[in-house]
Write an enzyme that holds these catalytic residues in place. Sequence first.
Site, PDB file in Angstrom:
ATOM      1  N   ASP A 263       0.867  -1.166   0.000  1.00 26.11           N
ATOM      2  CA  ASP A 263       0.000   0.000   0.000  1.00 26.11           C
ATOM      3  C   ASP A 263       0.915   1.231   0.000  1.00 26.11           C
ATOM      4  O   ASP A 263       2.078   1.174   0.429  1.00 26.11           O
ATOM      5  CB  ASP A 263      -0.955  -0.008   1.205  1.00 26.11           C
ATOM      6  CG  ASP A 263      -2.166   0.889   0.952  1.00 26.11           C
ATOM      7  OD1 ASP A 263      -2.113   1.718   0.022  1.00 26.11           O
ATOM      8  OD2 ASP A 263      -3.168   0.757   1.684  1.00 26.11           O
TER       9      ASP A 263
HETATM   10  C1  BGC Z   1      -5.010   3.316   0.021  1.00 24.16           C
HETATM   11  C2  BGC Z   1      -5.154   2.312  -1.101  1.00 24.16           C
HETATM   12  C3  BGC Z   1      -4.998   3.011  -2.421  1.00 24.16           C
HETATM   13  C4  BGC Z   1      -3.652   3.710  -2.461  1.00 24.16           C
HETATM   14  C5  BGC Z   1      -3.381   4.439  -3.759  1.00 24.16           C
HETATM   15  C6  BGC Z   1      -3.752   4.157  -0.112  1.00 24.16           C
HETATM   16  O1  BGC Z   1      -3.762   5.230   0.787  1.00 24.16           O
HETATM   17  O2  BGC Z   1      -5.007   2.638   1.255  1.00 24.16           O
HETATM   18  O3  BGC Z   1      -6.395   1.677  -1.013  1.00 24.16           O
HETATM   19  O4  BGC Z   1      -5.120   2.087  -3.470  1.00 24.16           O
HETATM   20  O5  BGC Z   1      -3.615   4.675  -1.415  1.00 24.16           O
HETATM   21  O6  BGC Z   1      -4.251   5.501  -3.933  1.00 24.16           O
END
Ligand code: BGC
Length: 753
Positions: A263
Amino acid sequence: MQRFTTILVLTGATLLAACSQPASLQDRLTANDKKIDAVIAQMTLEEKVEMLHSKTNMSSAGVERLGIADMHYADGPFGIREEGVPNGFQSAGWQLDSATYFPTGSALAATWSEDLAYEYGKGMGIEARLRGKDVILGPAVNIQRLPVGGRTYEYLSEDPALSAALSMRYTLGVQDQGTAVCIKHFAVNNQETNRGSVDAQVDERTLREIYLKPFERAVREGGAMSVMPAYNKVNGDYCSENEHLLNEILRGEWGFKGFTVSDWGGTHSTMGAMLHGLNVQMTGSNYLGQPVIDSVKAGALTEELVNEKVRQILRVRYAIEAIPDNVANTQMTSQPECQQIALRVAEKSIVLLKNEGGLLPLAKEVKKIAVIGQNAVLKTQSGGMGAGVKALYEVTPLEGLRKRAGDAVQVLYAPGYKNFPGRRWGPAPATPNPLEAAAIDEPADPALLAEAVALAREADLVIFFGGTNKSIETEGSDRANIDLPVGQNEVVKALYEANPKLVTVLISGGPCDLRELEPVSPAIVQGWWNGTEGGTALAEVLFGDIAPSGKLPFTFPAKLEDSPAFAMGNFPDKTQGGDLFTLMYRQDRTRMSREEIAEMMAKMPKPVSKYTEGALVGYRWFDTKNVKPMYAFGHGLSYVDFSYGEMKAAAGKKSVKVSFPLTNGGKMAADEVVQLYVSRPDATVEWPAKELKAFSRVSLQPGETRTVTLEIPVDDLRYWNVDKNAWDLEHGRLELLLGAASDDIRQKAEVTL
Ligand code: BGC
């Protein structure tokens, strides 16, 4: 942004043709391994390592010299996110990147439809391809453990069987279009509070039976090509370097052959990530960039391990056709076909919670409707952070109602209460907006209240739109409680006094406390954040063009303290920890380096989240502990009555089957979601009072009877035996409970396993 066609890329179809033996969807990914190894042999260590971290905020590198295209990612999960600038989330200002906004996760789950989950994935896949995206960062399939969870609306259900069936079919839908999913957030990411540092402490049986199930089916049966390790820790280790989750379970037991992507900001070390299962650091290169090269040169890591990581990435790169620059983004992202899918999902997701006095469907005599509440006009496509969508269009509830009402019915509107705008990123506006509240618990505004009451008095019927919004339910923080915000209870009570013909429509992603609202709302509808065509679908249901057929994918507790993690004192944990989001924000603002942030995080208290409620999540808790919820899991009424004929049940070696005739006794076509739960009267191991094991959405014409068959694979009846460290079957009597909701069991039968 440089992009080119991959010469070595094989399409999904070629990949399938390459296999002579039927292989699992995961095994098919290895079809090109020989070619891949030949390519890896031509790569320098530097080129390989370039592939292990971000290139831009939403891409990781290929190797141009060898014709390997970059990997392009797009958020998910409800629409392809607008293009951002290369190094951030700010809009790139494109014209053609307006997408279809699909209903959010809990709305999709409320359809209880595997077919619609597939269609939904297909729609996402189609639009991802138009944008030249290779990997969708979704679906988001964590179990809804907490009613207050900031991402409850993104996730599917509190039940693993429902979540797993839908996540598997969503995955197939996306990947059949030649786009990969990145199923997230693996695993046990059930809260936003301290999400960047919290250690989710969960026992192995609960982990396997509840929290991993949606991932397991998406990987094993859906063939998910990539997986996103979550921000949090599980039992002591960060998910992005969790040997048990990534190497032992995901790759070892489930046979995952694709690649993992941390993530954003969720990679924590070079050695941990390299040794324990991460392929790509998103974003940044401080861990999986130069330090990997240095570690290989120093002999701390082998180049073979780097090759293995690259091989896993290339398997997906070769399975997904790269879209050349001159083909991608040449037409509008949102497609009519996908807008229709969004409409169908919305139509089947709306849940009729209560319908006393026959207020719904709206009677022909209703000629003047007072629509009250800002949630009737609020667009819900953006907000909530990562899951926002720049929608090509969005039909709000008020627009949908006005369009459907035409000239025959007058639809009046008053805001009723202030909107709660939440955290602001830019400077505060010079003049405050009179329709925006400063605090979430601000009482009702007297002037807005008086205006709404006057409108209610002159109308034949009132539709009150309550609920939350995406500033209240959002990634990055959990709700403090599930109270209806900004004095909504006060408003609805006054409206009911003025005109008791009152229908409440709740627009939210998660549950709200309805103890004050319920007695003054003869009819209640859960309307969700229902996508591009949300208002259209809602009007169809309220006017009775279609019958409501959604069923709750989670329990509406009467009060928050009744729900398991709260009742057990497991949440909230009072420890203050480093919220990753806040830290990323601080990096932007303060220009702290990632190293400085890591150092700061190391010094912070280490928050934990204890999962001692075990498997008793959602209705499993309420049923086992005999706590009556406001509305039970699986609940949802229709405009028709369904009768369940006599159930026949039989247990075979491979599965347990039940069949029964189901009749639509009403005057309109309608769908029923039939649900089969099991309980175990002779159990020697501990089980919840009952568990959902099969379900089906059945469409019936008026008066039609159909025989419905539900099948439970015996494998799904096993439990995780911690002593044997394996799945195990407990033989003996099994009670089969067939019903229309978890609290509406119509028939019981018994079989012996
Ligand atoms: C979120 C993810 C997301 C990623 C990219 C993160 O803060 O937890 O779900 O895909 O950002 O935007």
